[in-house]
Design a protein around this motif. Structure first.
Motif, mmCIF file in Angstrom:
data_model
loop_
_atom_site.group_PDB
_atom_site.id
_atom_site.type_symbol
_atom_site.label_atom_id
_atom_site.label_comp_id
_atom_site.label_asym_id
_atom_site.label_seq_id
_atom_site.Cartn_x
_atom_site.Cartn_y
_atom_site.Cartn_z
ATOM 1 N N GLY A 16 -34.858 32.451 83.935
ATOM 2 C CA GLY A 16 -35.800 32.267 82.833
ATOM 3 C C GLY A 16 -36.970 31.389 83.220
ATOM 4 O O GLY A 16 -38.124 31.677 82.886
ATOM 5 N N TRP A 17 -36.688 30.310 83.948
ATOM 6 C CA TRP A 17 -37.748 29.417 84.409
ATOM 7 C C TRP A 17 -38.693 30.147 85.359
ATOM 8 O O TRP A 17 -39.912 30.021 85.261
ATOM 9 C CB TRP A 17 -37.119 28.202 85.095
ATOM 10 C CG TRP A 17 -38.108 27.253 85.667
ATOM 11 C CD1 TRP A 17 -38.858 26.330 84.997
ATOM 12 C CD2 TRP A 17 -38.476 27.145 87.052
ATOM 13 N NE1 TRP A 17 -39.658 25.647 85.874
ATOM 14 C CE2 TRP A 17 -39.443 26.133 87.151
ATOM 15 C CE3 TRP A 17 -38.074 27.799 88.204
ATOM 16 C CZ2 TRP A 17 -40.012 25.760 88.344
ATOM 17 C CZ3 TRP A 17 -38.644 27.429 89.397
ATOM 18 C CH2 TRP A 17 -39.595 26.417 89.453
ATOM 19 N N MET A 18 -38.112 30.924 86.283
ATOM 20 C CA MET A 18 -38.947 31.665 87.226
ATOM 21 C C MET A 18 -39.707 32.787 86.519
ATOM 22 O O MET A 18 -40.845 33.073 86.876
ATOM 23 C CB MET A 18 -38.075 32.237 88.354
ATOM 24 C CG MET A 18 -37.540 31.174 89.281
ATOM 25 S SD MET A 18 -36.362 31.806 90.482
ATOM 26 C CE MET A 18 -37.390 32.886 91.434
ATOM 27 N N ARG A 61 -27.761 30.167 86.773
ATOM 28 C CA ARG A 61 -28.596 31.249 87.312
ATOM 29 C C ARG A 61 -29.488 31.834 86.216
ATOM 30 O O ARG A 61 -30.656 32.130 86.462
ATOM 31 C CB ARG A 61 -27.719 32.350 87.922
ATOM 32 C CG ARG A 61 -27.139 31.992 89.244
ATOM 33 C CD ARG A 61 -26.626 33.205 89.984
ATOM 34 N NE ARG A 61 -25.734 34.045 89.212
ATOM 35 C CZ ARG A 61 -24.409 33.968 89.224
ATOM 36 N NH1 ARG A 61 -23.817 33.069 89.970
ATOM 37 N NH2 ARG A 61 -23.676 34.789 88.511
ATOM 38 N N THR A 62 -28.949 31.996 85.019
ATOM 39 C CA THR A 62 -29.754 32.531 83.912
ATOM 40 C C THR A 62 -30.896 31.588 83.573
ATOM 41 O O THR A 62 -32.023 32.030 83.332
ATOM 42 C CB THR A 62 -28.860 32.768 82.678
ATOM 43 O OG1 THR A 62 -27.793 33.634 83.044
ATOM 44 C CG2 THR A 62 -29.651 33.376 81.538
ATOM 45 N N LEU A 63 -30.628 30.280 83.569
ATOM 46 C CA LEU A 63 -31.699 29.302 83.316
ATOM 47 C C LEU A 63 -32.769 29.360 84.399
ATOM 48 O O LEU A 63 -33.968 29.312 84.109
ATOM 49 C CB LEU A 63 -31.119 27.893 83.222
ATOM 50 C CG LEU A 63 -30.322 27.564 81.971
ATOM 51 C CD1 LEU A 63 -29.674 26.190 82.096
ATOM 52 C CD2 LEU A 63 -31.211 27.623 80.741
ATOM 53 N N VAL A 64 -32.340 29.456 85.661
ATOM 54 C CA VAL A 64 -33.299 29.528 86.774
ATOM 55 C C VAL A 64 -34.129 30.803 86.668
ATOM 56 O O VAL A 64 -35.347 30.777 86.860
ATOM 57 C CB VAL A 64 -32.561 29.445 88.131
ATOM 58 C CG1 VAL A 64 -33.491 29.779 89.282
ATOM 59 C CG2 VAL A 64 -31.967 28.064 88.320
ATOM 60 N N ARG A 101 -40.958 32.844 83.590
ATOM 61 C CA ARG A 101 -42.143 32.330 82.891
ATOM 62 C C ARG A 101 -43.305 32.069 83.835
ATOM 63 O O ARG A 101 -44.446 32.006 83.430
ATOM 64 C CB ARG A 101 -41.793 31.058 82.135
ATOM 65 C CG ARG A 101 -40.958 31.306 80.896
ATOM 66 C CD ARG A 101 -40.800 30.047 80.069
ATOM 67 N NE ARG A 101 -40.063 28.987 80.753
ATOM 68 C CZ ARG A 101 -38.747 28.852 80.737
ATOM 69 N NH1 ARG A 101 -38.016 29.726 80.095
ATOM 70 N NH2 ARG A 101 -38.162 27.862 81.361
ATOM 71 N N ARG A 102 -43.004 31.912 85.107
ATOM 72 C CA ARG A 102 -44.055 31.612 86.078
ATOM 73 C C ARG A 102 -44.526 32.828 86.863
ATOM 74 O O ARG A 102 -45.466 32.740 87.626
ATOM 75 C CB ARG A 102 -43.555 30.542 87.043
ATOM 76 C CG ARG A 102 -43.600 29.190 86.380
ATOM 77 C CD ARG A 102 -42.732 28.186 87.049
ATOM 78 N NE ARG A 102 -42.837 26.880 86.450
ATOM 79 C CZ ARG A 102 -42.417 26.554 85.255
ATOM 80 N NH1 ARG A 102 -41.878 27.461 84.485
ATOM 81 N NH2 ARG A 102 -42.544 25.333 84.792
#
Length: 187
Positions: free
Chosen positions: A108-110, A103-106, A112-113
């Motif tokens: 972070g990915w979101m 969830r933390t990776l998702v 940035r966008r």
């Protein structure tokens, strides 16, 4: 165009996985796996969703930024929905979203966008109580406007106190000082 991907590609992937897994472990265990995933998804949505809401309330009560608990709660709810959708691929994605690191990776990915557009004009971030002192240069009732350009002034006047019987609620202030109908009740 990208909205067609879930509606065209996802069913094909799910059917292919049903065929592969059903051929490997059998049809009854595959159906049982899908049903257990749906039950687990409903349980996750009920329990973890409530826990996520408590985390958001706790963050707000402690004056912390509630966006991280809100994002975790939203991803947990999405995980529950994906697990309830009949399919092995969507259930696997749902199970992955239950892992806090994923969830933390998702997030972070979101993050940035995401692009923030607009905002309040002339506001600045405040870091301590001493930052507020500059907005009130000469006392109560004065402050800076939203654009930071001016001071809002006000006027007041002192009026004499009403007579003692009116102050004490013994009369309604009519001449003669007798109690009467104040207009608030019917007599």
């Amino acid at each position: 165009m990208w909205l067609l991907v879930p509606f065209v590609i996802l069913p094909i992937v799910e059917i292919a996985l049903f065929i592969q897994v059903g051929g490997a472990i059998g049809i009854l265990p595959t159906i049982t796996l899908v049903l257990l995933s749906a039950v687990l998804g409903a349980t996750v949505m009920r329990r973890q969703g409530a826990m996520a809401m408590l985390d958001v309330q706790r963050a707000m009560n402690e004056f912390r930024d509630p966006t991280a608990p809100m994002a975790h709660g939203a991803l947990i709810m999405i995980a529950g929905v994906l697990m309830m959708v009949p399919g092995l691929f969507t259930s696997a994605i749902g199970v992955l979203l239950l892992i806090p690191g994923v969830r933390t990776l998702v997030m972070g990915w979101m993050g940035r966008r995401v692009r923030v557009v607009g905002g309040a004009r002339g506001n600045r971030a405040r870091t301590s109580d001493s930052d507020f002192a500059g907005d009130f240069p000469s006392g109560f009732g004065r402050g800076r406007g939203p654009s930071g350009e001016g001071v809002i002034d006000g006027e007041y006047s002192v009026q004499d106190d009403p007579p003692a019987p009116v102050r004490e609620g013994l009369t309604d202030g009519r001449p003669g000082g007798r109690p009467g109908n104040s207009g608030w009740t019917r007599h």
